[in-house]
Scaffold this motif. Structure first.
Motif, short mmCIF file in Angstrom:
data_model
loop_
_atom_site.label_atom_id
_atom_site.label_comp_id
_atom_site.label_asym_id
_atom_site.label_seq_id
_atom_site.Cartn_x
_atom_site.Cartn_y
_atom_site.Cartn_z
N UNK A 246 0.82 -1.21 0.00
CA UNK A 246 0.00 0.00 0.00
C UNK A 246 0.86 1.26 0.00
N UNK A 247 2.15 1.10 0.32
CA UNK A 247 3.06 2.23 0.32
C UNK A 247 3.64 2.43 -1.07
N UNK A 248 4.07 3.66 -1.35
CA UNK A 248 4.47 4.03 -2.71
C UNK A 248 5.90 4.53 -2.75
N UNK A 249 6.81 3.81 -2.09
CA UNK A 249 8.21 4.24 -2.04
C UNK A 249 9.14 3.09 -2.40
N UNK A 250 10.34 3.45 -2.86
CA UNK A 250 11.34 2.43 -3.13
C UNK A 250 11.71 1.69 -1.84
N UNK A 251 11.76 2.44 -0.72
CA UNK A 251 12.07 1.83 0.57
C UNK A 251 11.12 0.67 0.87
N UNK A 252 9.82 0.91 0.73
CA UNK A 252 8.84 -0.10 1.09
C UNK A 252 8.90 -1.31 0.17
N UNK A 253 9.07 -1.08 -1.12
CA UNK A 253 9.06 -2.19 -2.07
C UNK A 253 10.32 -3.03 -1.95
N UNK A 302 9.59 10.99 -4.17
CA UNK A 302 10.75 10.11 -3.99
C UNK A 302 11.52 10.42 -2.71
N UNK A 303 11.15 11.48 -2.02
CA UNK A 303 11.98 12.00 -0.93
C UNK A 303 11.83 11.25 0.38
N UNK A 304 10.65 10.71 0.65
CA UNK A 304 10.39 10.12 1.96
C UNK A 304 10.21 8.61 1.84
N UNK A 305 10.65 7.85 2.84
CA UNK A 305 10.39 6.40 2.83
C UNK A 305 8.96 6.06 3.19
N UNK A 306 8.23 7.05 3.73
CA UNK A 306 6.88 6.82 4.22
C UNK A 306 5.90 7.64 3.38
N UNK A 307 5.24 6.99 2.45
CA UNK A 307 4.34 7.68 1.53
C UNK A 307 3.36 6.66 0.98
N UNK A 308 2.11 7.10 0.83
CA UNK A 308 1.08 6.24 0.27
C UNK A 308 0.51 6.88 -1.00
N UNK A 309 -0.15 6.08 -1.83
CA UNK A 309 -0.71 6.61 -3.07
C UNK A 309 -1.72 7.72 -2.80
N UNK A 360 4.13 -0.14 -8.24
CA UNK A 360 4.99 0.44 -9.27
C UNK A 360 5.05 1.96 -9.21
N UNK A 361 4.39 2.58 -8.22
CA UNK A 361 4.35 4.04 -8.17
C UNK A 361 5.73 4.68 -8.04
N UNK A 362 6.68 4.13 -7.28
CA UNK A 362 8.00 4.77 -7.23
C UNK A 362 8.66 4.87 -8.61
N UNK A 363 8.44 3.87 -9.45
CA UNK A 363 9.00 3.91 -10.80
C UNK A 363 8.29 4.97 -11.64
N UNK A 364 6.98 5.11 -11.44
CA UNK A 364 6.24 6.15 -12.14
C UNK A 364 6.71 7.53 -11.70
N UNK A 365 6.95 7.70 -10.40
CA UNK A 365 7.45 8.99 -9.90
C UNK A 365 8.82 9.31 -10.47
#
Length: 386
Positions: A246-253, A302-309, A360-365
């Motif tokens: 549910x998170x949208x960061x490279x960190x989470x994935x 892309x800045x924070x490890x904690x982000x949702x869509x 895939x949102x981090x890649x889209x960002x």
């Protein structure tokens, strides 16, 4: 392949027609989300309503009392409940809605925050109003009744106003003390561009809101808020696919697939790229404040490890900025098609995350930031105002 390469079939009239269809579908999704929110499934909005409810009743400290919040929120008929973890200035926004019955408060919150976001976005892109109205990134925030529309309005307004009224831009960013990790690039952005009026305005508004919350809600409110850090910390320790997807960061994935160390490296790399982008955007775009705003808002994802869509309605700014650039300077091969994908990305990547097993949102960002950055290669002064 020209129908993909040039996408000339995406005419103005067709885009407007498609936008209305998407807007109607979005409205139906929001209606469905409301029906679910009124039942045992619950909704993220319970946290804001519960905090506002007890504060309106004269007990602000109870906003951060987990036992009280469980009782208040489950009293609406929800099986679940949510910890309130926003800083005390957010209570100024929550109280008016907490004073309303929950079913009415949900509708009022979504309508008010969407209206504020739409106003800021239409102010920035009046020519593209159908795309603002239909923006899927706003729909997902509305279905969750989350803070993304409110914070998105502040970010879009700040990016739009920096080149015109920098003090107002800074004030909007300062108000992001209600969700500060979304404003982490702003001081760097302002300082790198020498926009000291905006920098100082942001600081003054942040301090004023914190001081006002102490004066209005009591001396102990900051300490009460500090107790919520345990709940926030517990969330960040969760290593479950259902949560991390549910998170949208490279960190989470990366954490989901490769563990904490790899996730930390990925998060640092993503955040470092965002910081570098904010610093060098001014040089890349020859001091164009609006263009640098598109860079910084794209980089914010892309800045924070904690982000949702549902935090991503602010991406309307870099997305529509790119469309304006294409309309005025010409679209590059496959750019129209790419922008269609990025336009839907905040909603689509969340909808597909659980079935695909990856968000895939981090890649889209990252792609959005790259496209914005690539528009800085033209001669100085060619960035166009809408």
């Amino acid at each position: 392949m020209d129908w993909l390469r040039k996408a000339e079939w995406l005419t103005r009239d067709r885009v407007r027609g498609y936008a209305w269809l998407v807007a109607l579908a979005g409205l139906a999704l929001v209606g469905h989300a409301y029906l679910q929110a009124m039942g045992p499934v619950g909704t993220d909005f319970l946290a804001f309503w519960g905090a506002g409810h007890v504060t309106a009743a004269g007990d602000p400290a109870a906003a951060y009392d987990l036992a009280v919040q469980e009782q208040v929120q489950t009293g609406t008929g929800s099986d679940g409940w949510f910890a309130f973890v926003n800083p005390p200035p957010f209570l100024f926004a929550a109280v008016p809605f907490g004073a309303l019955p929950f079913p009415i408060a949900w509708i009022a919150w979504v309508a008010a925050t969407w209206g504020l976001w739409a106003w800021a976005s239409l102010r920035a892109f009046p020519r593209l109003w159908p795309l603002v109205i239909a923006y899927p990134g706003a729909v997902i925030a509305a279905t969750h009744a989350q803070t993304g529309l409110l914070t998105g309005a502040l970010l879009v307004f700040g990016a739009h106003e920096l080149g015109k009224r920098s003090a107002l831009s800074g004030a909007a960013i300062g108000a992001l003390v209600i969700k500060p990790h979304l404003a982490v690039l702003a001081p760097i952005w302002f300082a790198a561009g020498g926009r000291w009026r905006a920098f100082l305005s942001a600081g003054v508004v942040t301090l004023a809101l914190l001081a006002s919350s102490v004066l209005v809600f009591g001396k102990g409110i900051l300490g009460d808020y500090a107790t919520s850090w345990r709940a926030s910390g517990a969330l960040m320790e969760v290593v479950e696919a259902d949560f991390l997807l549910r998170m949208a960061t490279f960190f989470s994935q990366v954490r989901l697939w490769a563990g904490d160390l790899a996730a930390s490296i990925a998060g640092l790399a993503s955040g470092g790229l965002a910081v570098v982008s904010a610093i060098f955007a001014w040089r890349r775009f020859d001091g164009d404040a609006r263009a640098t705003g598109a860079v910084v808002l794209a980089a914010t994802a892309l800045a924070s490890p904690y982000l949702f869509n549902y935090d991503l309605p602010f991406l309307v700014f870099p997305t529509l900025w790119l469309i304006i650039q294409g309309l005025e300077r010409g679209f590059r091969p496959f750019e129209k098609l790419g922008l269609v994908i990025l336009y839907f990305a905040p909603f689509a990547t969340r909808a597909l995350a659980l079935p695909l097993g990856v968000n895939l949102m981090p890649f889209a960002a990252l792609a959005l930031l790259a496209l914005v950055w690539s528009r800085g290669s033209g001669p100085p002064g060619t960035s166009v105002q809408p």
